[in-house]
Design a protein around this motif. Structure first.
Motif, mmCIF file in Angstrom:
data_model
loop_
_atom_site.group_PDB
_atom_site.id
_atom_site.type_symbol
_atom_site.label_atom_id
_atom_site.label_comp_id
_atom_site.label_asym_id
_atom_site.label_seq_id
_atom_site.Cartn_x
_atom_site.Cartn_y
_atom_site.Cartn_z
ATOM 1 N N TRP A 33 -0.388 -15.031 -7.518
ATOM 2 C CA TRP A 33 -0.380 -13.791 -6.742
ATOM 3 C C TRP A 33 1.034 -13.262 -6.579
ATOM 4 O O TRP A 33 1.963 -14.019 -6.296
ATOM 5 C CB TRP A 33 -1.026 -14.038 -5.373
ATOM 6 C CG TRP A 33 -2.482 -14.334 -5.518
ATOM 7 C CD1 TRP A 33 -3.032 -15.550 -5.858
ATOM 8 C CD2 TRP A 33 -3.575 -13.421 -5.408
ATOM 9 N NE1 TRP A 33 -4.402 -15.435 -5.952
ATOM 10 C CE2 TRP A 33 -4.770 -14.145 -5.674
ATOM 11 C CE3 TRP A 33 -3.678 -12.060 -5.101
ATOM 12 C CZ2 TRP A 33 -6.026 -13.551 -5.642
ATOM 13 C CZ3 TRP A 33 -4.931 -11.468 -5.060
ATOM 14 C CH2 TRP A 33 -6.086 -12.209 -5.330
ATOM 15 N N SER A 80 -3.624 0.978 -12.492
ATOM 16 C CA SER A 80 -4.653 0.010 -12.883
ATOM 17 C C SER A 80 -4.213 -0.768 -14.118
ATOM 18 O O SER A 80 -4.857 -1.726 -14.526
ATOM 19 C CB SER A 80 -5.972 0.733 -13.174
ATOM 20 O OG SER A 80 -5.803 1.577 -14.310
ATOM 21 N N LYS A 127 0.835 -1.202 0.000
ATOM 22 C CA LYS A 127 0.000 0.000 0.000
ATOM 23 C C LYS A 127 0.873 1.257 0.000
ATOM 24 O O LYS A 127 0.627 2.207 -0.760
ATOM 25 C CB LYS A 127 -0.895 -0.031 1.247
ATOM 26 C CG LYS A 127 -2.131 0.803 1.152
ATOM 27 C CD LYS A 127 -3.010 0.506 2.363
ATOM 28 C CE LYS A 127 -4.055 1.603 2.492
ATOM 29 N NZ LYS A 127 -4.830 1.460 3.722
ATOM 30 N N VAL A 158 -0.047 -3.893 -6.718
ATOM 31 C CA VAL A 158 -0.781 -2.725 -6.247
ATOM 32 C C VAL A 158 -1.765 -3.110 -5.139
ATOM 33 O O VAL A 158 -1.986 -2.348 -4.202
ATOM 34 C CB VAL A 158 -1.551 -2.081 -7.431
ATOM 35 C CG1 VAL A 158 -2.368 -0.885 -6.958
ATOM 36 C CG2 VAL A 158 -0.581 -1.669 -8.526
ATOM 37 N N ASP A 159 -2.325 -4.305 -5.213
ATOM 38 C CA ASP A 159 -3.396 -4.728 -4.320
ATOM 39 C C ASP A 159 -2.829 -5.326 -3.020
ATOM 40 O O ASP A 159 -2.205 -6.393 -3.052
ATOM 41 C CB ASP A 159 -4.247 -5.778 -5.051
ATOM 42 C CG ASP A 159 -5.465 -6.189 -4.247
ATOM 43 O OD1 ASP A 159 -5.593 -5.739 -3.089
ATOM 44 O OD2 ASP A 159 -6.277 -6.962 -4.774
ATOM 45 N N LEU A 197 -4.256 -6.910 -0.812
ATOM 46 C CA LEU A 197 -4.851 -8.214 -0.520
ATOM 47 C C LEU A 197 -3.978 -9.375 -0.997
ATOM 48 O O LEU A 197 -4.121 -10.503 -0.524
ATOM 49 C CB LEU A 197 -6.246 -8.320 -1.164
ATOM 50 C CG LEU A 197 -7.340 -7.487 -0.504
ATOM 51 C CD1 LEU A 197 -8.629 -7.588 -1.307
ATOM 52 C CD2 LEU A 197 -7.568 -7.948 0.934
ATOM 53 N N ALA A 198 -3.063 -9.106 -1.920
ATOM 54 C CA ALA A 198 -2.157 -10.164 -2.375
ATOM 55 C C ALA A 198 -1.363 -10.750 -1.203
ATOM 56 O O ALA A 198 -1.002 -11.938 -1.221
ATOM 57 C CB ALA A 198 -1.194 -9.618 -3.436
ATOM 58 N N SER A 246 5.635 -5.591 -10.671
ATOM 59 C CA SER A 246 5.279 -6.498 -9.590
ATOM 60 C C SER A 246 6.546 -7.179 -9.091
ATOM 61 O O SER A 246 7.623 -7.006 -9.661
ATOM 62 C CB SER A 246 4.265 -7.537 -10.068
ATOM 63 O OG SER A 246 4.827 -8.343 -11.081
ATOM 64 N N ASP A 287 1.001 6.484 -7.244
ATOM 65 C CA ASP A 287 -0.336 6.318 -7.830
ATOM 66 C C ASP A 287 -0.878 7.610 -8.435
ATOM 67 O O ASP A 287 -1.804 7.574 -9.236
ATOM 68 C CB ASP A 287 -1.320 5.722 -6.813
ATOM 69 C CG ASP A 287 -1.538 6.600 -5.587
ATOM 70 O OD1 ASP A 287 -0.884 7.667 -5.490
ATOM 71 O OD2 ASP A 287 -2.345 6.218 -4.726
ATOM 72 N N ASN A 333 -2.898 -11.904 -9.873
ATOM 73 C CA ASN A 333 -3.683 -11.410 -8.736
ATOM 74 C C ASN A 333 -5.190 -11.568 -8.933
ATOM 75 O O ASN A 333 -5.968 -10.666 -8.621
ATOM 76 C CB ASN A 333 -3.310 -9.954 -8.408
ATOM 77 C CG ASN A 333 -1.935 -9.889 -7.746
ATOM 78 O OD1 ASN A 333 -1.270 -10.916 -7.565
ATOM 79 N ND2 ASN A 333 -1.496 -8.702 -7.383
#
Ligand code: ZN
Length: 273
Positions: free
Chosen positions: A180, A91, A78, A184-185, A187-188, A97, A85, A174
């Motif tokens: 995974w 997006s 994050k 950006v996410d 939750l990964a 990554s 960002d 992801n």
């Protein structure tokens, strides 16, 4: 922990997209995932910037916080996203990554986290080496590897097939049922493999990007036991030297089919007891 490490880019004139960092009680390794030059990525900073920024953020995280490694990884993803960002298109499916391995030693335990295809090897007392690697990217990739494996390594056909492969893989990144990575996410982070082992059960740890683990898991030139002994006796730089020697002996990938003839290679070895 008595720690030694080495890292080397695939080619001397290109940035090393791996990250390795350590404190006396923690190791963090990332392997940035590249976007071929002919594909858009949405990010002007590049893969090395991403993996080095996230990696140093995670190293600060394990130093400053007693939170779980999963929580520290989510916060790091994050925080790194928030740095760019406003100026990059995060997006975009090709945004940078990275794989992640985190290891933290406390008084009695060793906590570990593995996300995507970097490798953690624990040299456990009185047992076979414990090898932790997240296989989901490799399993997803099997569906698309055919044309790349059929082309001569380094040829224009091979580079084109690699580009098509990476584009096809983006659709599985992801998402449930795919693989995974840190991108950006946050939750990964919850998809990472994690565990804890008693520190007195572990003789040593090895942390490897897939450019270094390939001596064992792609080339089959050593067992995990032999790799641990090599790191213990001769150190991580010797492991990378042996990987480069194998790569140079097979410049067209006919003996060992692979997307990257040479790859960024990083190895860290920590003696615990
Ligand atoms: Zn960016």
């Amino acid at each position: 922990m008595r720690l030694t490490l080495a890292t080397e880019p695939a080619y001397p004139d290109r940035p090393n997209e791996d990250f390795i960092g350590a404190t006396p009680d923690a190791i963090v390794l990332l392997d940035g995932a590249g976007t071929p030059a002919d594909l858009e990525s949405g990010c002007s900073h590049g893969v090395a910037w991403y993996s080095h920024t996230l990696g140093s953020t995670l190293l600060a995280g394990v130093t400053q916080s007693a939170d779980s490694l999963t929580t520290i990884l989510a916060a790091g993803i994050k925080a790194t996203a928030s740095i760019h960002d406003f100026c990059c298109d995060l997006s975009h499916p090709g945004s940078p990554s990275a794989t992640v391995v985190m290891l933290r030693r406390s008084t009695d335990t060793l906590d570990w986290l593995v996300l995507a295809d970097s490798v953690l090897v624990l040299d456990v007392l009185d047992a076979n080496p414990m090898v932790i690697c997240d296989e989901r990217e490799a399993l997803t990739g099997n569906r698309y590897r055919g044309p790349m494996n059929a082309a001569t390594g380094g040829s224009p056909e091979h580079l084109l097939a690699l580009s098509h492969y990476m584009e096809a893989m983006r659709a599985h990144r992801n998402v449930d049922g795919g693989f995974w990575v840190a991108a950006v996410d946050p939750l990964a982070a919850e998809q990472a493999l994690t565990g804890t082992v008693p520190v007195d059960r572990v003789r040593a740890v090895a942390v490897l990007s897939d450019g270094a683990s390939r001596l064992v898991d792609r080339f089959g030139l050593a067992t995990w036991r032999q790799l641990l002994d090599l790191l213990d006796h001769d150190g991580p730089a010797e492991l990378i030297r042996q990987v480069r020697e194998a790569e140079r002996s097979d410049l067209n990938g006919s003996r060992w089919t692979r997307g990257k003839i040479f790859d960024d290679a990083t190895a860290a070895y920590g003696r615990i007891t």
